[in-house]
Design a protein around this motif. Structure first.
Motif, mmCIF file in Angstrom:
data_model
loop_
_atom_site.group_PDB
_atom_site.id
_atom_site.type_symbol
_atom_site.label_atom_id
_atom_site.label_comp_id
_atom_site.label_asym_id
_atom_site.label_seq_id
_atom_site.Cartn_x
_atom_site.Cartn_y
_atom_site.Cartn_z
ATOM 1 N N UNK A 254 14.775 37.180 -21.204
ATOM 2 C CA UNK A 254 13.519 37.672 -21.748
ATOM 3 C C UNK A 254 13.700 37.945 -23.236
ATOM 4 N N UNK A 255 12.602 37.867 -23.967
ATOM 5 C CA UNK A 255 12.636 38.073 -25.415
ATOM 6 C C UNK A 255 12.398 39.536 -25.761
ATOM 7 N N UNK A 256 13.013 39.974 -26.838
ATOM 8 C CA UNK A 256 12.740 41.301 -27.365
ATOM 9 C C UNK A 256 11.326 41.328 -27.947
ATOM 10 N N UNK B 235 15.355 26.248 -24.115
ATOM 11 C CA UNK B 235 15.063 26.793 -25.435
ATOM 12 C C UNK B 235 16.383 27.034 -26.138
ATOM 13 N N UNK B 236 16.514 26.438 -27.329
ATOM 14 C CA UNK B 236 17.692 26.649 -28.167
ATOM 15 C C UNK B 236 17.355 27.656 -29.253
ATOM 16 N N UNK B 237 18.385 28.307 -29.775
ATOM 17 C CA UNK B 237 18.175 29.384 -30.724
ATOM 18 C C UNK B 237 17.880 28.921 -32.137
ATOM 19 N N UNK B 238 17.460 29.878 -32.952
ATOM 20 C CA UNK B 238 17.164 29.610 -34.349
ATOM 21 C C UNK B 238 16.251 30.669 -34.922
ATOM 22 N N UNK B 239 15.947 30.560 -36.197
ATOM 23 C CA UNK B 239 15.093 31.540 -36.861
ATOM 24 C C UNK B 239 13.695 31.599 -36.250
ATOM 25 N N UNK B 240 13.210 30.485 -35.699
ATOM 26 C CA UNK B 240 11.889 30.480 -35.062
ATOM 27 C C UNK B 240 11.991 30.099 -33.590
ATOM 28 N N UNK B 241 12.985 30.664 -32.902
ATOM 29 C CA UNK B 241 13.132 30.537 -31.451
ATOM 30 C C UNK B 241 13.112 31.929 -30.830
ATOM 31 N N UNK B 242 12.862 31.999 -29.531
ATOM 32 C CA UNK B 242 12.769 33.275 -28.821
ATOM 33 C C UNK B 242 11.789 34.182 -29.569
ATOM 34 N N UNK B 243 12.172 35.370 -30.016
ATOM 35 C CA UNK B 243 11.232 36.163 -30.814
ATOM 36 C C UNK B 243 11.363 35.850 -32.303
ATOM 37 N N UNK C 257 34.872 27.539 -30.127
ATOM 38 C CA UNK C 257 34.884 27.882 -31.555
ATOM 39 C C UNK C 257 33.758 28.872 -31.881
ATOM 40 N N UNK C 258 33.830 29.513 -33.029
ATOM 41 C CA UNK C 258 32.867 30.582 -33.333
ATOM 42 C C UNK C 258 31.462 30.057 -33.615
ATOM 43 N N UNK C 259 30.494 30.933 -33.360
ATOM 44 C CA UNK C 259 29.130 30.725 -33.837
ATOM 45 C C UNK C 259 28.879 31.753 -34.936
ATOM 46 N N UNK C 260 27.911 31.485 -35.783
ATOM 47 C CA UNK C 260 27.648 32.352 -36.937
ATOM 48 C C UNK C 260 26.352 33.140 -36.804
ATOM 49 N N UNK C 261 25.785 33.119 -35.616
ATOM 50 C CA UNK C 261 24.570 33.893 -35.369
ATOM 51 C C UNK C 261 23.911 33.452 -34.089
ATOM 52 N N UNK C 262 22.929 34.231 -33.644
ATOM 53 C CA UNK C 262 22.174 33.909 -32.433
ATOM 54 C C UNK C 262 20.954 34.805 -32.339
ATOM 55 N N UNK C 263 20.104 34.509 -31.360
ATOM 56 C CA UNK C 263 18.973 35.371 -31.030
ATOM 57 C C UNK C 263 19.393 36.338 -29.930
ATOM 58 N N UNK C 264 19.128 37.617 -30.131
ATOM 59 C CA UNK C 264 19.408 38.609 -29.087
ATOM 60 C C UNK C 264 18.338 38.508 -27.997
ATOM 61 N N UNK C 265 18.784 38.364 -26.769
ATOM 62 C CA UNK C 265 17.870 38.302 -25.628
ATOM 63 C C UNK C 265 18.429 39.179 -24.512
ATOM 64 N N UNK D 156 8.616 33.911 -34.369
ATOM 65 C CA UNK D 156 8.613 32.906 -33.302
ATOM 66 C C UNK D 156 7.664 33.335 -32.191
ATOM 67 N N UNK D 157 7.665 34.636 -31.874
ATOM 68 C CA UNK D 157 6.627 35.281 -31.058
ATOM 69 C C UNK D 157 6.482 34.741 -29.639
ATOM 70 N N UNK D 158 7.603 34.483 -28.965
ATOM 71 C CA UNK D 158 7.534 34.066 -27.565
ATOM 72 C C UNK D 158 7.520 35.258 -26.607
ATOM 73 N N UNK D 159 7.772 36.453 -27.113
ATOM 74 C CA UNK D 159 7.730 37.642 -26.254
ATOM 75 C C UNK D 159 6.382 37.746 -25.549
ATOM 76 N N UNK D 160 6.430 38.052 -24.251
ATOM 77 C CA UNK D 160 5.230 38.284 -23.448
ATOM 78 C C UNK D 160 4.306 37.066 -23.412
ATOM 79 N N UNK D 161 4.910 35.875 -23.368
ATOM 80 C CA UNK D 161 4.126 34.657 -23.150
ATOM 81 C C UNK D 161 4.485 34.064 -21.796
ATOM 82 N N UNK D 162 3.635 33.185 -21.306
ATOM 83 C CA UNK D 162 3.876 32.574 -20.001
ATOM 84 C C UNK D 162 5.152 31.753 -19.991
#
Length: 255
Positions: free
Chosen positions: A143-145, A115-123, A176-184, A129-135
């Motif tokens: 784990x997702x917040x 799973x790669x990050x983004x506005x609709x990845x992880x939670x 090199x820098x990244x400009x954002x990510x999903x907190x997990x 994105x709503x992957x929290x508490x899924x199989x």
């Protein structure tokens, strides 16, 4: 010899905008594919990537282990849980397969999942994105917040390699820098390894982590594989191409 193949689901966007001049308004739309840098990085690697655009995932993403077995790995990138859960049958009010449970079984049986990050990845940036508490999350190294998890960092966050691994072999300790990510949250299990992290507001956040799950493998890369969280400096560096190829080869069990 059979060509090793990855299924990349997501990373496409329909962009619309409205321009108003006085009382007159006009609109325009365009289609974007955020996976183009990733696809370019794998050119010549011997790994074939079949991209299933996000808008087609609901109707066309595999619905059986037999169909998934034709791929050596699956990558989910900027495609929500709902895009996979809402099968055509479910939309009509009929029971159907839970494709998140199917992916967990695919990994447990020997497949590879990223799973790669983004506005609709992880939670997701807005929690959609709503992957929290899924199989599916059961097999990931993180784990997702339970709440929106997106971090915008326009000043840049510097990734640091935290563990020697075939994926990071030959790469410098700082990228090199990244400009954002999903907190997990990194799993505290013996089968999970954190390979790279960033520091945000005094907290260490996972950037790249891997896990052996059942007979399979899983990987979390919590930032974009393309713009905008993946900075231009990163995308245009030799590190990006080497990292993406190493990730793909690890998923393919070539590393």
């Amino acid at each position: 010899m059979q060509t090793k193949k990855i299924l990349l689901a997501g990373e496409t966007f329909a962009l619309t905008q409205v321009a108003a001049a006085g009382v007159t308004a006009t609109s325009s739309a365009q289609y974007a594919n955020g996976a183009l840098p990733f696809l370019a990085a794998l050119e010549g690697s011997g790994i074939a990537v079949e991209q299933l655009p996000g808008e087609r995932c609901s109707g066309e993403f595999p619905t059986s282990l037999e169909a998934l077995a034709s791929y050596h790995a699956v990558i989910l990138s900027d495609v929500s849980a709902l895009s996979l859960l809402l099968t055509p049958q479910a939309r009509e009010g009929r029971t159907s397969v839970d494709r998140l449970e199917l992916l967990e079984r695919y990994v447990a049986g020997g497949g590879s999942l990223m799973m790669a990050g983004g506005y609709t990845s992880f939670q997701g940036m807005f929690g959609t994105a709503a992957f929290h508490d899924t199989a599916l999350v059961d097999c990931l190294p993180v784990t997702c917040l339970a709440q929106p998890d997106g971090v915008e960092a326009p000043a840049g966050l510097r990734p640091v390699v935290t563990h020697a691994h075939p994926i990071t072999s030959g790469l410098p300790d700082q990228w090199p820098p990244i400009l954002g990510l999903n907190r997990t949250i990194l799993r505290a299990t013996p089968d999970t390894t954190l390979l790279a992290s960033v520091t945000h507001r005094g907290r260490t956040l996972p950037l790249l982590a891997v896990r052996d799950y059942g007979k399979g493998r899983s990987l979390a890369f919590t930032t974009d594989i393309g713009p905008h969280w993946m900075s231009r400096e990163f995308l245009e560096s030799d590190i990006y191409r080497a990292l993406m190829q190493n990730i793909a080869r690890w998923l393919m069990r070539d590393l």
